[in-house]
Design a protein around this motif. Sequence first.
Motif, PDB file in Angstrom:
ATOM      1  N   VAL A 138     -21.432 -60.426  31.038  1.00  0.00           N
ATOM      2  CA  VAL A 138     -22.808 -60.037  30.704  1.00  0.00           C
ATOM      3  C   VAL A 138     -22.859 -59.467  29.288  1.00  0.00           C
ATOM      4  O   VAL A 138     -23.711 -59.843  28.478  1.00  0.00           O
ATOM      5  N   GLY A 139     -21.930 -58.588  28.967  1.00  0.00           N
ATOM      6  CA  GLY A 139     -21.883 -58.009  27.626  1.00  0.00           C
ATOM      7  C   GLY A 139     -21.567 -59.039  26.560  1.00  0.00           C
ATOM      8  O   GLY A 139     -22.119 -59.006  25.456  1.00  0.00           O
ATOM      9  N   GLU A 140     -20.690 -59.969  26.893  1.00  0.00           N
ATOM     10  CA  GLU A 140     -20.311 -61.009  25.939  1.00  0.00           C
ATOM     11  C   GLU A 140     -21.484 -61.943  25.641  1.00  0.00           C
ATOM     12  O   GLU A 140     -21.730 -62.298  24.483  1.00  0.00           O
ATOM     13  N   VAL A 141     -22.224 -62.329  26.671  1.00  0.00           N
ATOM     14  CA  VAL A 141     -23.386 -63.207  26.482  1.00  0.00           C
ATOM     15  C   VAL A 141     -24.454 -62.487  25.662  1.00  0.00           C
ATOM     16  O   VAL A 141     -25.040 -63.069  24.745  1.00  0.00           O
ATOM     17  N   ALA A 142     -24.690 -61.214  25.971  1.00  0.00           N
ATOM     18  CA  ALA A 142     -25.675 -60.442  25.210  1.00  0.00           C
ATOM     19  C   ALA A 142     -25.257 -60.336  23.744  1.00  0.00           C
ATOM     20  O   ALA A 142     -26.094 -60.449  22.840  1.00  0.00           O
ATOM     21  N   ALA A 143     -23.976 -60.158  23.495  1.00  0.00           N
ATOM     22  CA  ALA A 143     -23.485 -60.066  22.117  1.00  0.00           C
ATOM     23  C   ALA A 143     -23.624 -61.400  21.387  1.00  0.00           C
ATOM     24  O   ALA A 143     -23.937 -61.435  20.191  1.00  0.00           O
ATOM     25  N   LYS A 144     -23.405 -62.504  22.097  1.00  0.00           N
ATOM     26  CA  LYS A 144     -23.561 -63.825  21.474  1.00  0.00           C
ATOM     27  C   LYS A 144     -25.018 -64.085  21.101  1.00  0.00           C
ATOM     28  O   LYS A 144     -25.301 -64.629  20.033  1.00  0.00           O
ATOM     29  N   ILE A 145     -25.938 -63.697  21.982  1.00  0.00           N
ATOM     30  CA  ILE A 145     -27.363 -63.881  21.685  1.00  0.00           C
ATOM     31  C   ILE A 145     -27.757 -62.997  20.505  1.00  0.00           C
ATOM     32  O   ILE A 145     -28.474 -63.426  19.601  1.00  0.00           O
ATOM     33  N   ARG A 146     -27.265 -61.768  20.492  1.00  0.00           N
ATOM     34  CA  ARG A 146     -27.573 -60.842  19.396  1.00  0.00           C
ATOM     35  C   ARG A 146     -27.014 -61.361  18.071  1.00  0.00           C
ATOM     36  O   ARG A 146     -27.611 -61.168  17.015  1.00  0.00           O
ATOM     37  N   ALA A 147     -25.886 -62.050  18.120  1.00  0.00           N
ATOM     38  CA  ALA A 147     -25.232 -62.530  16.901  1.00  0.00           C
ATOM     39  C   ALA A 147     -26.021 -63.631  16.194  1.00  0.00           C
ATOM     40  O   ALA A 147     -25.783 -63.892  15.014  1.00  0.00           O
ATOM     41  N   PHE A 148     -26.962 -64.271  16.887  1.00  0.00           N
ATOM     42  CA  PHE A 148     -27.767 -65.300  16.229  1.00  0.00           C
ATOM     43  C   PHE A 148     -28.577 -64.715  15.075  1.00  0.00           C
ATOM     44  O   PHE A 148     -28.772 -65.354  14.055  1.00  0.00           O
ATOM     45  N   ARG A 149     -29.078 -63.495  15.239  1.00  0.00           N
ATOM     46  CA  ARG A 149     -29.837 -62.826  14.178  1.00  0.00           C
ATOM     47  C   ARG A 149     -29.704 -61.323  14.411  1.00  0.00           C
ATOM     48  O   ARG A 149     -30.518 -60.719  15.098  1.00  0.00           O
ATOM     49  N   LYS A 150     -28.661 -60.743  13.828  1.00  0.00           N
ATOM     50  CA  LYS A 150     -28.440 -59.307  13.989  1.00  0.00           C
ATOM     51  C   LYS A 150     -29.553 -58.527  13.303  1.00  0.00           C
ATOM     52  O   LYS A 150     -30.110 -58.987  12.305  1.00  0.00           O
ATOM     53  N   PRO A 151     -29.872 -57.341  13.790  1.00  0.00           N
ATOM     54  CA  PRO A 151     -30.924 -56.544  13.161  1.00  0.00           C
ATOM     55  C   PRO A 151     -30.524 -56.134  11.745  1.00  0.00           C
ATOM     56  O   PRO A 151     -29.395 -55.721  11.508  1.00  0.00           O
ATOM     57  N   GLU A 152     -31.454 -56.285  10.832  1.00  0.00           N
ATOM     58  CA  GLU A 152     -31.155 -55.896   9.456  1.00  0.00           C
ATOM     59  C   GLU A 152     -31.672 -54.479   9.211  1.00  0.00           C
ATOM     60  O   GLU A 152     -32.609 -54.035   9.860  1.00  0.00           O
ATOM     61  N   PRO A 153     -31.069 -53.751   8.281  1.00  0.00           N
ATOM     62  CA  PRO A 153     -31.357 -52.323   8.147  1.00  0.00           C
ATOM     63  C   PRO A 153     -32.637 -51.971   7.388  1.00  0.00           C
ATOM     64  O   PRO A 153     -33.002 -50.806   7.357  1.00  0.00           O
ATOM     65  N   TYR A 154     -33.313 -52.933   6.785  1.00  0.00           N
ATOM     66  CA  TYR A 154     -34.484 -52.600   5.982  1.00  0.00           C
ATOM     67  C   TYR A 154     -35.770 -52.609   6.800  1.00  0.00           C
ATOM     68  O   TYR A 154     -36.558 -51.674   6.743  1.00  0.00           O
ATOM     69  N   LYS A 155     -36.000 -53.665   7.555  1.00  0.00           N
ATOM     70  CA  LYS A 155     -37.194 -53.719   8.402  1.00  0.00           C
ATOM     71  C   LYS A 155     -36.848 -53.661   9.887  1.00  0.00           C
ATOM     72  O   LYS A 155     -37.729 -53.541  10.722  1.00  0.00           O
ATOM     73  N   GLY A 156     -35.579 -53.811  10.217  1.00  0.00           N
ATOM     74  CA  GLY A 156     -35.161 -53.783  11.613  1.00  0.00           C
ATOM     75  C   GLY A 156     -35.375 -55.103  12.324  1.00  0.00           C
ATOM     76  O   GLY A 156     -35.320 -55.163  13.550  1.00  0.00           O
ATOM     77  N   LYS A 157     -35.633 -56.173  11.566  1.00  0.00           N
ATOM     78  CA  LYS A 157     -35.881 -57.479  12.170  1.00  0.00           C
ATOM     79  C   LYS A 157     -34.594 -58.059  12.741  1.00  0.00           C
ATOM     80  O   LYS A 157     -33.531 -57.916  12.160  1.00  0.00           O
ATOM     81  N   GLY A 158     -34.726 -58.717  13.884  1.00  0.00           N
ATOM     82  CA  GLY A 158     -33.579 -59.374  14.490  1.00  0.00           C
ATOM     83  C   GLY A 158     -33.554 -59.174  15.990  1.00  0.00           C
ATOM     84  O   GLY A 158     -34.520 -58.710  16.593  1.00  0.00           O
ATOM     85  N   VAL A 159     -32.435 -59.523  16.588  1.00  0.00           N
ATOM     86  CA  VAL A 159     -32.238 -59.350  18.030  1.00  0.00           C
ATOM     87  C   VAL A 159     -31.414 -58.089  18.222  1.00  0.00           C
ATOM     88  O   VAL A 159     -30.319 -57.972  17.685  1.00  0.00           O
ATOM     89  N   LYS A 160     -31.959 -57.142  18.983  1.00  0.00           N
ATOM     90  CA  LYS A 160     -31.248 -55.884  19.195  1.00  0.00           C
ATOM     91  C   LYS A 160     -31.214 -55.548  20.673  1.00  0.00           C
ATOM     92  O   LYS A 160     -32.018 -56.042  21.456  1.00  0.00           O
ATOM     93  N   TYR A 161     -30.247 -54.714  21.042  1.00  0.00           N
ATOM     94  CA  TYR A 161     -30.206 -54.204  22.406  1.00  0.00           C
ATOM     95  C   TYR A 161     -31.385 -53.258  22.583  1.00  0.00           C
ATOM     96  O   TYR A 161     -31.822 -52.609  21.635  1.00  0.00           O
ATOM     97  N   SER A 162     -31.890 -53.142  23.799  1.00  0.00           N
ATOM     98  CA  SER A 162     -33.075 -52.305  24.017  1.00  0.00           C
ATOM     99  C   SER A 162     -32.794 -50.831  23.738  1.00  0.00           C
ATOM    100  O   SER A 162     -33.683 -50.098  23.318  1.00  0.00           O
ATOM    101  N   ASP A 163     -31.552 -50.396  23.939  1.00  0.00           N
ATOM    102  CA  ASP A 163     -31.220 -48.993  23.707  1.00  0.00           C
ATOM    103  C   ASP A 163     -30.568 -48.761  22.343  1.00  0.00           C
ATOM    104  O   ASP A 163     -30.141 -47.655  22.046  1.00  0.00           O
ATOM    105  N   GLU A 164     -30.520 -49.788  21.516  1.00  0.00           N
ATOM    106  CA  GLU A 164     -29.885 -49.682  20.204  1.00  0.00           C
ATOM    107  C   GLU A 164     -30.834 -49.038  19.196  1.00  0.00           C
ATOM    108  O   GLU A 164     -32.026 -49.337  19.170  1.00  0.00           O
ATOM    109  N   VAL A 165     -30.293 -48.166  18.383  1.00  0.00           N
ATOM    110  CA  VAL A 165     -31.075 -47.523  17.330  1.00  0.00           C
ATOM    111  C   VAL A 165     -30.606 -48.103  15.999  1.00  0.00           C
ATOM    112  O   VAL A 165     -29.423 -48.028  15.667  1.00  0.00           O
TER     113      VAL A 165
END
Length: 174
Positions: A138-165
């Motif tokens: 489950v964690g590996e699949v979530a990480a693979k999906i997140r890796a398609f477009r990681k959140p960027e630090p300027y606008k926060g755009k991307g795929v992030k975990y719901s509890d990720e800051v």
Amino acid sequence: MSRVAKKPIDLGKVELNVQSDSVTAKGPKGTLSLAKPAGIAINVDNGVATLSTENADLVALTGTVRAILSNMVKGVSEGFERKLELVGVGYRAAMQGKDLSLSLGFSHPVVFVAPEGITLSTPTQTEILVQGADKQVVGEVAAKIRAFRKPEPYKGKGVKYSDEVIIRKEAKKA
């Protein structure tokens, strides 16, 4: 023995089958198995599993095996889930049969095929729910999906975990 390994595992309604070289947990959410390391004894009595070892070199491994067994028991009884959020204009997720189609600002949609034992769902267009019995997968699949477009630090755009800051950076100053 390690503190983690001393703690007993409450099995509840899970059936734990211990062989000489493997351990199998069977419950309502499925079946998981683990290759049992030599030198670690697993005892099942009255719905409680305990681990022990005589070898001092295997103390840390005993704690690790206990944690993995505990996750297996929880996985086959309750299951695990990981929630992802899509942040950004035009970022959307949709299910196409059993496949996940992601619009992440690329010139093409990204299609992700879920591995066996994993259930993907999209409660809304900007949420993805990854569910399954195996915590690692489950964690590996979530990480693979997140890796398609990681959140960027300027606008926060991307795929992030719901509890990720996402720690934001300040933009360039003119």
